[in-house]
Motif scaffolding. Structure first.
Motif, short mmCIF file in Angstrom:
data_model
loop_
_atom_site.label_atom_id
_atom_site.label_comp_id
_atom_site.label_asym_id
_atom_site.label_seq_id
_atom_site.Cartn_x
_atom_site.Cartn_y
_atom_site.Cartn_z
N ALA A 182 84.76 30.68 87.55
CA ALA A 182 85.20 30.64 86.16
C ALA A 182 84.50 29.51 85.42
N GLY A 229 94.72 32.12 83.11
CA GLY A 229 93.47 32.48 83.76
C GLY A 229 93.04 31.43 84.76
N ARG A 269 88.59 26.33 85.12
CA ARG A 269 87.25 26.42 84.56
C ARG A 269 86.37 25.30 85.11
N PRO A 281 87.94 36.72 81.62
CA PRO A 281 87.48 35.33 81.65
C PRO A 281 85.98 35.25 81.88
#
Length: 206
Positions: A144, A154, A157, A189
């Motif tokens: 991600a 989600g 990151r 995502p």
């Protein structure tokens, strides 16, 4: 790590799986086709319910697939049996448990790398993958990314710097591209698709 195992297993029991489309990931198929990666012993980290491992087995790879969730592995074994393919599914924590098979020519993870918050954990993951790959073996990781607007849910990151810092001493980065996860979320995502090749000799500072 035990907390992470419990949390993921609970989500698999409840069916709270926005990342699980029930199909193999388009990015995996693309890299196998474009890079002409031939069937070989393969390892998947964070295999979930097995869709990608099963697809690899259908392409002729001899697949070992790990996940820390017993529920996910149970589902994956049933799916593989229904598909008529052999995959060695193992309940394991990649940072804490021994991998009984290997070495491998290809390692795949879809969202394993980005679950580790600490740089030293990501570096340790890279070292473990490096040790279990044959010389010149490939690691393809879907991670991600920090691209796109802020979101409340989600996967965690990670930046390009997070990736390079963890892997570059052990792997040649063949490509690092922006893409998106296959997902059941309204907006998929954004992710990195990072293809790496094992360095035969670990670089030193001298």
């Amino acid at each position: 790590m035990n907390r992470m195992r419990t949390d993921f297993d609970e989500r698999y029991r409840k069916g709270d799986l926005p990342w699980d489309t029930g199909r193999h990931d388009k990015n995996l198929e693309l890299v196998i086709r474009e890079e002409q990666i031939a069937p070989c012993p393969a390892l998947e980290l964070g295999a979930g319910t097995g869709s990608d491992a099963i697809w690899l087995a259908q392409q002729g790879f001899k697949v070992t697939a790990l996940d820390m969730s017993p529920t996910a592995i149970g589902i994956a074994r049933k799916k593989a049996a229904a598909a008529g393919v052999e995959v060695e599914f193992i309940v394991a924590d990649i940072l804490g448990d021994e991998i009984p098979s290997g070495p491998f020519g290809f390692v795949f993870d879809r969202g394993c790398f980005h679950t580790f918050d600490l740089p030293e954990e990501r570096s340790r993951l890279a070292e473990i993958v490096w040790r279990h790959l044959n010389p010149g073996g490939y690691w393809f990781s879907l991670i991600a990314s920090t691209d796109g607007p802020k979101r409340e849910s989600g996967p965690p990151r990670r930046s390009a710097l997070d990736i390079v810092s963890a892997v570059e001493s052990l792997f040649e980065i063949i490509s690092l591209k922006t893409t998106s996860f296959d997902s059941k979320l309204p907006e998929a995502p954004r992710s990195w698709a990072c293809l790496m090749r094992k360095r035969d000799k670990v670089p030193t500072d001298d």
